[in-house]
Design an enzyme around this catalytic site. Structure first.
Site, short mmCIF file in Angstrom:
data_model
loop_
_atom_site.label_atom_id
_atom_site.label_comp_id
_atom_site.label_asym_id
_atom_site.label_seq_id
_atom_site.Cartn_x
_atom_site.Cartn_y
_atom_site.Cartn_z
N LYS A 24 -16.76 4.86 22.41
CA LYS A 24 -17.20 3.67 21.65
C LYS A 24 -18.69 3.45 21.86
O LYS A 24 -19.19 2.34 21.73
CB LYS A 24 -16.41 2.42 22.08
N ALA A 61 -24.38 0.94 22.38
CA ALA A 61 -24.40 0.43 21.00
C ALA A 61 -24.34 -1.09 20.94
O ALA A 61 -24.17 -1.66 19.87
CB ALA A 61 -23.22 1.01 20.23
N LEU A 65 -18.37 -4.91 18.52
CA LEU A 65 -18.22 -5.69 17.29
C LEU A 65 -16.75 -5.89 16.93
O LEU A 65 -16.38 -6.89 16.30
CB LEU A 65 -18.97 -5.01 16.14
N GLY A 113 -27.15 -5.74 22.27
CA GLY A 113 -26.85 -6.10 23.66
C GLY A 113 -27.19 -4.98 24.64
O GLY A 113 -27.43 -5.23 25.81
N GLU A 116 -30.61 -5.64 25.45
CA GLU A 116 -30.68 -6.83 26.32
C GLU A 116 -30.35 -6.44 27.75
O GLU A 116 -31.01 -6.89 28.70
CB GLU A 116 -29.70 -7.89 25.81
N GLU A 136 -28.81 -7.32 15.04
CA GLU A 136 -28.11 -8.60 14.89
C GLU A 136 -28.33 -9.20 13.51
O GLU A 136 -27.41 -9.76 12.91
CB GLU A 136 -28.59 -9.59 15.97
N ARG A 139 -26.04 -7.81 11.10
CA ARG A 139 -24.61 -8.06 11.38
C ARG A 139 -24.24 -9.53 11.23
O ARG A 139 -23.11 -9.93 11.50
CB ARG A 139 -24.26 -7.62 12.80
N GLY A 144 -27.56 -12.61 22.17
CA GLY A 144 -26.80 -13.54 23.01
C GLY A 144 -26.79 -13.15 24.47
O GLY A 144 -26.16 -13.80 25.29
C1 1HE Z 1 -18.58 0.53 18.11
C2 1HE Z 1 -19.89 0.01 18.21
C3 1HE Z 1 -20.02 -1.38 18.47
C4 1HE Z 1 -20.04 2.12 17.80
N1 1HE Z 1 -18.90 -2.10 18.62
N2 1HE Z 1 -17.50 -0.23 18.26
N3 1HE Z 1 -24.40 -3.04 17.55
C5 1HE Z 1 -24.60 -2.39 16.38
O1 1HE Z 1 -24.70 -2.96 15.34
C6 1HE Z 1 -24.65 -0.89 16.49
C7 1HE Z 1 -23.41 -0.29 15.83
N4 1HE Z 1 -23.29 1.12 16.12
C8 1HE Z 1 -24.04 2.06 15.49
O2 1HE Z 1 -24.95 1.77 14.72
C9 1HE Z 1 -23.69 3.49 15.79
O3 1HE Z 1 -22.39 3.53 16.31
C10 1HE Z 1 -24.65 4.15 16.81
C11 1HE Z 1 -26.04 4.38 16.15
C12 1HE Z 1 -24.81 3.31 18.06
C13 1HE Z 1 -24.06 5.51 17.24
O4 1HE Z 1 -23.77 6.31 16.10
P1 1HE Z 1 -22.77 7.55 16.22
O5 1HE Z 1 -22.76 8.26 14.88
O6 1HE Z 1 -23.09 8.36 17.41
O7 1HE Z 1 -21.31 6.93 16.53
P2 1HE Z 1 -20.29 6.21 15.50
O8 1HE Z 1 -19.48 7.28 14.81
O9 1HE Z 1 -20.97 5.23 14.64
O10 1HE Z 1 -19.35 5.40 16.51
C14 1HE Z 1 -18.41 6.06 17.37
C15 1HE Z 1 -17.30 5.05 17.65
O11 1HE Z 1 -17.86 3.95 18.38
C16 1HE Z 1 -16.69 4.47 16.41
O12 1HE Z 1 -15.35 4.16 16.71
P3 1HE Z 1 -14.14 5.07 16.13
O13 1HE Z 1 -12.91 4.41 16.64
O14 1HE Z 1 -14.30 5.03 14.63
O15 1HE Z 1 -14.38 6.45 16.69
C17 1HE Z 1 -17.47 3.18 16.22
O16 1HE Z 1 -16.75 2.20 15.48
C18 1HE Z 1 -17.58 2.74 17.67
N5 1HE Z 1 -18.72 1.83 17.84
N6 1HE Z 1 -20.77 1.01 18.01
C19 1HE Z 1 -17.69 -1.53 18.51
N7 1HE Z 1 -21.20 -1.94 18.64
C20 1HE Z 1 -24.17 -10.89 22.68
S1 1HE Z 1 -25.25 -10.67 21.40
C21 1HE Z 1 -25.54 -8.97 21.21
C22 1HE Z 1 -25.42 -8.64 19.79
C23 1HE Z 1 -25.41 -7.18 19.52
O17 1HE Z 1 -25.33 -6.34 20.40
S2 1HE Z 1 -25.56 -6.77 17.88
C24 1HE Z 1 -25.61 -5.05 17.85
C25 1HE Z 1 -24.26 -4.45 17.65
#
Ligand code: 1HE
Length: 264
Positions: A24, A61, A65, A113, A116, A136, A139, A144
């Site tokens: 993940k 990541a 989410l 995060g 962060e 963020e 999304r 946070g």
């Molecule tokens: C996740 C998450 C996640 C991946 N929560 N499951 N963060 C984001 O908006 C970033 C979201 N993630 C991405 O943009 C990409 O995953 C990455 C650029 C980080 C990596 O890409 P990649 O191609 O290597 O991996 P992937 O195929 O996108 O993801 C692999 C798996 O991880 C997949 O799950 P699967 O069950 O389909 O295999 C994804 O769904 C899972 N995954 N990122 C949950 N973030 C307290 S405030 C803080 C606010 C924030 O942090 S906002 C930023 C959130």
């Protein structure tokens, strides 16, 4: 029992703490942050410095989410009681203002995060695959994990607003220019470099390390006059037996001399 989502290893005086949800992309769910807090506390007890790194393709990541979507679903129960402090604030402050300094070793995505968390460490080593983002804005949520304070103080409002409003990402070199990293190394070498730095940090006296991690950052929050007063209070702690030994080492010419960067 739930599988461990944090790895922990004590390597001499250095605690190596790994985010361990590679499938993940080390997304930060509640279980991971709780285990991280436990590992950081343990490092504070038994190590002199720590390294935080990510297993698998990237550092992190950010917020999980999927877990958030469940928590804020319209039919999800509203918590009757509030925590006195946000779990992430508490955990990241344990890193930033705890008992020992931390070095973060970053590679790949270090976003939301994840960024962060990385900025709670005192030193950041990035390899060239690292990129920074604050998605963020895209999304529909907000930082946070202390990022509005910690990240903003490092990179300034302009860069943070750009990253959050437009979704702009920064590569390793741009991150270094924005002060998100002190060191950039070739791909795959961040953990080794971070561990070397942590070993060096672990040789400082615990008192000085504590002042650098706990006193210096607070000085930033103070007026000039209060800052100087706080510095005076801290210099009055300078007579620790360890400090006297270190001064004697220098005066007796037993201390390693400072070298210019080209010689290290
Ligand atoms: C996740 C998450 C996640 C991946 N929560 N499951 N963060 C984001 O908006 C970033 C979201 N993630 C991405 O943009 C990409 O995953 C990455 C650029 C980080 C990596 O890409 P990649 O191609 O290597 O991996 P992937 O195929 O996108 O993801 C692999 C798996 O991880 C997949 O799950 P699967 O069950 O389909 O295999 C994804 O769904 C899972 N995954 N990122 C949950 N973030 C307290 S405030 C803080 C606010 C924030 O942090 S906002 C930023 C959130």
């Amino acid at each position: 029992m739930e599988p461990k989502v944090i790895s922990y290893e004590l390597d001499g005086k250095v605690a190596l703490i790994g985010l361990n949800r590679p499938d993940k992309r080390n997304a930060l769910n509640e279980a991971l942050v709780l285990e991280l807090a436990e590992a950081v506390r343990r490092a504070g007890e038994e190590a002199e410095a720590g390294v935080i790194f990510g297993h698998g393709k990237c550092f992190s990541a950010g917020l999980d989410l999927a877990e958030l979507a469940e928590r804020i679903a319209p039919d999800a129960p509203f918590p009757r009681k509030r925590r006195p402090r946000h779990l992430w604030h508490e955990t990241f402050d344990l890193i930033a203002r705890g008992s020992v300094p931390f070095v973060a070793a970053l590679h790949g995505a270090t976003v939301g995060g994840g960024l962060e968390l990385a900025t709670a460490a005192h030193i950041r080593v990035v390899d060239e695959t690292t990129f920074f983002g604050l998605p963020e804005g895209q999304r529909g949520i907000f930082v946070g994990g202390g990022g509005s304070v910690r990240i903003q103080r490092i990179i300034g409002y302009e860069t943070m607003a750009d990253m959050m409003l437009t979704g702009r990402t920064l590569d390793a070199q741009e991150g270094r220019q924005a002060k998100l990293a002190q060191y950039v190394v070739p791909p795959g070498e961040a953990l080794a470099m971070a561990t070397r730095l942590a070993r060096r940090i672990a040789e400082n006296t615990p008192n000085t390390n504590w002042m650098i991690t706990n006193v210096l950052p607070r000085m930033n929050d103070l007026s000039h006059d209060d800052g100087l007063f706080m510095e005076y209070l801290n210099t009055s702690m300078r007579r620790s037996p360890e400090a006297i030994g270190r001064l004697r080492e220098f005066l007796d010419k037993r201390a390693e001399p400072l070298k210019p960067p080209s010689a290290t």
